[in-house]
Design an enzyme around this catalytic site. Structure first.
Site, PDB file in Angstrom:
ATOM      1  N   GLU A 120       0.810  -1.211   0.000  1.00 40.03           N
ATOM      2  CA  GLU A 120       0.000   0.000   0.000  1.00 40.03           C
ATOM      3  C   GLU A 120       0.848   1.269   0.000  1.00 40.03           C
ATOM      4  O   GLU A 120       0.524   2.241  -0.679  1.00 40.03           O
ATOM      5  CB  GLU A 120      -0.897  -0.037   1.243  1.00 40.03           C
ATOM      6  CG  GLU A 120      -2.038   0.935   1.237  1.00 40.03           C
ATOM      7  CD  GLU A 120      -2.971   0.666   2.423  1.00 40.03           C
ATOM      8  OE1 GLU A 120      -3.391   1.635   3.045  1.00 40.03           O
ATOM      9  OE2 GLU A 120      -3.244  -0.513   2.716  1.00 40.03           O
ATOM     10  N   ASP A 121       1.945   1.269   0.760  1.00 39.55           N
ATOM     11  CA  ASP A 121       2.679   2.510   1.009  1.00 39.55           C
ATOM     12  C   ASP A 121       4.066   2.564   0.386  1.00 39.55           C
ATOM     13  O   ASP A 121       4.658   3.640   0.321  1.00 39.55           O
ATOM     14  CB  ASP A 121       2.848   2.727   2.531  1.00 39.55           C
ATOM     15  CG  ASP A 121       1.514   2.808   3.243  1.00 39.55           C
ATOM     16  OD1 ASP A 121       0.535   3.210   2.592  1.00 39.55           O
ATOM     17  OD2 ASP A 121       1.454   2.482   4.443  1.00 39.55           O
TER      18      ASP A 121
END
Length: 780
Positions: A120-121
C-alpha cells in the site's frame, strides 16, 4: 483501571528485551554522518523487534529466521517513513506482529503482519512478495491492502469496496481478519498521536465494524478493549467521568468482593468440587452503553462486578451452579444456559445472577477450561491450543455460517452502499434463538421476523414463503420472533418475495436475497418486454424475426451493440424494456444491418404490422397484448387504474418500463404533447390471468352500520376490497367512502356499482378517474 480483559486484579507482565539479538537494519540510516553510531530511530526499531523476537518461542529456528527476513524486508521498504508520534514507521508492523504472537499465529501470518503495509505505502509488488516469501504470505498481504489506488465517488464507497476485498480474502484464510484486527488494535492504542479531528471517524468505524467482527469471531478480550478504546476517543469527557466513578466504586466494594470470594471458595471446598475463581468487571463502554440504553445513573447499574468459575467437566458446571444457588438466592429470570444453546460465535457458559451480601446482585459465569479458551480467544483458539483436539474442533467450527452469509451478501450485492448496510446489520451482536419443527436451533438478530427465519433456512424457502406458524399458531410473516419460539414456514410454489418485506427484515442475508431476487426478476421481465417491443418494431420494417445465435447473427448483434453502446444483447433488450432506448430507432438500425447482410424486407409484413388486416386470425400481431401476468416490467397506472374493457395505451417511460393508462386519462393527454414517440399500441388479451384494481367513490348518508352494508354489497357482487379511505373530516350528514376493488372487467365493475346503488343509505356510487373530480358519471 481494569485490565483489557475485564478482570479487576492487578498484574505486571515483563518482557526482557535484548537489542543485540535484533537483526541489523542495514538499509536504514543506521549511523550519524558516517560515525558508525546507531541513530535513535535505529535503536527504537531494534528494541521493538527484540521484544517481538522474545515472543517467538513457539516457532522453530527456521521459522524465526523467516520472520527476521520479513522484518529486514519491511524495514528497508519503510525506510524514512515516520508515524505521527515521530517513531520509525516499522515499529507499527512490529507491534501488529507482536499482537499476533499472543494468539500463537504461524510464521506466514507473522510475516504478513510485518509486511502488511508494504504493498500500500512502499511500491512493493505482489510478485516480489511471492518470490521472497511465497504465495500464501503474498495473498495475506494483498487481502489486507486497501483499494486506495482506485477512484471512488466517496469515502464510504472506498471503505465498502476495501472491506469487500478483505472479506473475500478472509473467506479463503481467516488469518486475514485476525491480522487486520491486530492492526486496528495498535492504531487504536496509539490514537493519541493522531490529529484530534480524525478521532471520531476512526473510533466510530471501530465501534461499528471492527469490534463487532471481533465479537462474532469470539475474540472477547479484543472486543472489549476495542470498545473501550473507541469510547475513550469518541467521548473523552464521558470516559474520564465514568473511569473516576468506577475507581471510587472499586475502592468502596473492595471488602464486599473479598467477602464473596471467601464464601464461595469455602462452599466449593466443602462440596469437594475443584474450581478456579477469577473476578470480572464490566468494561467502561458496557457500563456506558447500559446507562444510555436503559436510562440509568451509574449508581443504578448493579452488575458491575462478577465472578468466573472454571470447573473441570461440563457436568461440574451444573453441579457448581447448584452449590451457588444454595449459598445465595438467584434472581428470577436471570439464568442463561449457553452450554446447551451456544451463542452464535461459539461462546458457551452458564450465567446466573445471585443476591449477595447486603442485597447486591452479583453475576456468576460457570464454564470448563476449554469453554474459557474459546470464550476469550474465539477462532484464535485454533492456533493457541493446537494440541487440544476439543478446543481445535470448537474453534474450527466457529462462525462458518456467518462467514458464508457474508459471502452470499457480497456475491449478490453490487452496490457499495447496500453492501455496507447489509454487513452492518449482520454484525449486530444481540441474538434470539429459535427452533425449527425438527428442533434445529437458529440464531437470529433480536427483532428478526419469520421472513428472516425463512431465509436463514434456505433462500428458496424465503422466496416461496406465504405464511408462518409460531408455536403452533398461524401468524403474519412480519411477526417478530422471541427466544424459544418454534417456527414453521408455509410456502407456495407460485409465491415470490414482496418488496414490502424490505421494510421489516433484520438480517443482511434476507435483505440482500430479496433485493437480488427482485432486481433479477425485474431484469428478466424487462428483457422479455424489450424483446417483444424490438420484434414488433422490426416487423414494422418488414423483418419477421430477430437475428439468431449463429455466426452471421452474432456478427450483426455485435455491430448493433457497437452502435448502441451496450455491453451485451441482454443489456440492450433490458434498456428497451425499461424505456431507456426507443425500440423503433434500434429496429431501423437493425433492419439496415440485416439489409447489408442480404435480408430483404417483406412488404406484406410491413402492411400487417403497421395497419393489421381484418382477415388475419390475429389481426394485431405487432401490438403488445396484456393479460395481467407481465410482472414488474408493466405497470397499470394508479392515476386511472385501467381494467379489461377500457380503451388503453402504453407509455414507455425512461427507465420505468411500460405504463398502461386508459386512453382518456388526463395524464396521457399531457404526455402526448411531450413524448408522443414513446406511446405504444396495447390491447387486452382474450384470456386474463388475474383481477384488476379499480377505484370507486361511494357517497353515503351517515348512520350506524353504513360501512358494513356497503362492504357487504361489494362482497355480494363477488369483488374484493383491497383498500378503503374514509377521509379525516368530522362526521357530517353525508360522507364519501373511497374503495379500491378488484374486478374482472368493466362488466363486473358495472355489476358492483349497480349493487351499491341498490343499497340503503347509498346516495351515489361512481368509478373514480384521474383528473375528473370524484367521479365520471354513472357508467363504469
Amino acid at each position: 483501571m481494569p485490565a483489557p480483559n475485564g478482570r479487576f486484579f492487578v498484574y505486571i507482565r515483563g518482557v526482557s528485551v535484548d537489542a543485540a539479538s535484533a537483526p541489523p537494519a542495514k538499509t536504514r540510516a543506521t549511523a550519524d554522518a558516517g560515525t558508525g553510531v546507531p541513530t535513535a530511530a535505529t535503536r527504537a526499531a531494534a528494541a521493538s523487534f527484540a521484544a517481538l523476537e522474545s515472543s517467538l518461542g513457539y516457532l522453530n529456528a527456521h521459522e524465526i529466521e523467516t520472520v527476521r527476513q520479513a522484518y529486514r524486508f519491511a524495514d528497508a521498504a519503510h525506510l524514512g517513513q515516520l508515524r505521527k508520534s515521530g517513531d520509525p514507521y516499522i515499529t507499527h508492523p512490529i507491534a501488529v506482529a507482536q499482537i499476533c504472537t499472543e494468539w500463537k499465529l504461524d510464521v506466514q501470518a507473522l510475516c504478513a503482519a510485518l509486511l502488511h503495509d508494504v504493498l500500500e505505502d512502499c511500491g512493493v509488488t505482489k510478485a516480489e512478495l511471492t518470490e521472497r516469501f511465497g504465495p500464501a504470505v503474498a495473498e495475506l498481504v494483498d487481502g489486507l491492502t486497501k483499494l486506495d489506488k482506485l477512484a471512488f465517488d466517496s469515502r464510504e464507497e472506498s471503505q465498502a469496496e476495501s472491506f469487500r476485498k478483505m472479506l473475500l480474502a478472509m473467506a479463503r484464510d481467516v488469518r486475514v481478519i485476525l491480522i487486520k484486527l491486530a492492526d486496528r488494535m495498535h492504531n487504536m492504542r496509539t490514537m493519541g498521536d493522531m490529529p484530534r479531528h480524525k478521532w471520531g471517524r476512526i473510533a466510530r468505524e471501530t465501534l461499528d465494524i471492527y469490534a463487532p467482527i471481533a465479537h462474532r469471531l469470539g475474540l472477547n478480550n479484543f472486543y472489549r478493549e476495542l470498545q473501550d478504546l473507541a469510547f475513550r476517543h469518541l467521548h473523552p469527557w464521558r470516559y474520564q467521568a465514568l473511569s473516576k466513578a468506577l475507581a471510587r466504586s472499586r475502592a468502596r466494594r473492595k471488602d464486599l468482593i473479598a467477602r464473596v470470594q471467601g464464601e464461595i471458595e469455602g462452599a466449593f471446598a466443602r462440596s469437594g468440587i475443584e474450581v478456579r475463581i477469577t473476578g470480572r468487571e464490566k468494561t467502561l463502554y458496557s457500563i456506558y452503553h447500559k446507562m444510555a440504553s436503559k436510562h440509568l445513573s451509574f449508581a443504578q447499574v448493579t452488575d458491575i462486578y462478577g465472578f468466573r468459575v472454571i470447573v473441570p467437566q461440563v457436568l461440574d458446571c451444573y453441579t457448581a451452579m447448584g452449590v451457588l444457588h444454595q449459598l445465595y438466592k438467584p434472581l428470577p429470570g436471570k439464568f442463561r444456559d449457553y452450554i446447551a444453546i451456544p451463542k452464535i460465535n461459539g461462546y458457551q457458559s452458564l450465567h446466573t445472577t445471585l443476591v449477595g451480601p447486603f442485597g447486591t446482585p452479583i453475576e456468576f459465569q460457570l464454564r470448563t477450561p476449554t469453554m474459557d479458551v474459546v470464550a476469550e480467544s474465539g477462532i484464535a483458539a485454533h492456533w493457541l491450543y493446537k494440541s487440544g483436539a476439543t478446543a481445535d474442533a470448537s474453534a474450527q467450527a466457529l462462525n462458518v455460517q456467518w462467514l458464508q452469509s457474508l459471502l452470499d451478501i457480497q456475491q449478490e450485492t453490487k452496490d457499495s452502499g447496500e453492501f455496507w448496510d447489509h454487513v452492518r446489520i449482520d454484525l449486530f451482536p444481540d441474538s434470539v434463538y429459535v427452533f425449527t419443527p425438527k428442533s434445529k436451533i437458529l440464531a437470529l438478530p433480536r427483532g428478526a421476523t419469520a421472513v428472516d427465519f425463512a431465509y436463514a433456512i434456505h433462500s428458496d424457502v424465503g422466496h416461496r414463503a406465504i405464511g408462518a406458524t409460531v408455536n403452533g399458531e398461524q401468524v403474519p410473516l412480519r411477526t417478530e420472533l422471541h427466544n424459544g419460539d418454534v417456527v414453521e414456514i408455509i410456502t407456495s410454489p407460485h409465491a415470490r418475495p414482496n418488496p414490502a418485506w424490505l421494510g421489516f427484515v433484520k438480517t443482511g442475508r434476507a435483505r440482500s436475497k430479496i433485493r437480488h431476487f427482485l432486481k433479477t426478476l425485474a431484469a428478466e421481465e424487462s428483457r422479455a418486454l424489450g424483446e417483444r417491443l424490438l420484434l414488433q418494431a422490426l416487423r414494422g420494417e418488414g423483418i419477421a424475426a430477430l437475428p439468431g445465435d449463429d455466426d452471421a447473427g452474432r456478427a450483426i448483434w455485435d455491430k448493433l451493440l457497437r452502435f448502441t453502446g451496450n455491453r451485451s444483447r441482454d443489456e440492450l433488450l433490458i434498456d428497451i424494456g425499461l424505456g431507456r432506448r426507443i425500440a423503433g430507432m434500434v429496429a431501423k438500425k437493425l433492419a439496415a444491418l440485416l439489409a447489408e447482410a442480404g435480408a430483404r424486407p417483406d412488404v406484406l409484413l410491413i402492411s400487417q404490422a403497421r395497419f393489421g388486416t381484418p382477415s388475419e386470425e390475429h389481426p394485431s400481431q405487432g401490438v403488445v397484448t396484456l393479460d395481467g401476468s407481465e410482472g414488474a416490467s408493466v405497470v397499470y397506472a394508479p392515476c386511472c387504474r385501467p381494467i379489461p374493457g377500457d380503451r388503453i395505451v402504453g407509455y414507455l417511460g425512461r427507465g420505468e418500463g411500460l405504463a398502461v393508462h386508459t386512453a382518456d386519462c388526463s395524464v396521457v393527454q399531457r404526455l402526448l404533447h411531450r413524448d408522443r414517440e414513446r406511446f405504444l399500441e396495447v390491447e387486452w388479451a382474450e384470456e386474463l390471468t388475474r383481477p384488476f384494481e379499480s377505484s370507486v367513490v361511494v357517497t353515503v348518508a351517515n348512520g350506524k352500520g353504513v360501512l358494513a352494508r356497503v362492504a357487504a354489497a361489494i362482497a355480494a357482487a363477488e369483488a374484493d376490497i383491497t383498500h378503503i379511505h374514509m377521509g379525516d373530516e368530522a362526521a357530517q350528514a353525508t360522507t364519501e367512502l373511497r374503495f379500491t376493488v378488484a374486478v374482472r372487467d368493466r362488466v363486473h365493475l358495472a355489476q358492483v356499482l349497480r349493487q351499491l346503488r341498490r343499497t340503503p343509505s347509498v346516495v351515489r356510487a361512481q368509478r373514480l378517474r384521474a383528473g375528473r373530480g370524484s367521479g365520471d358519471g354513472s357508467t363504469p
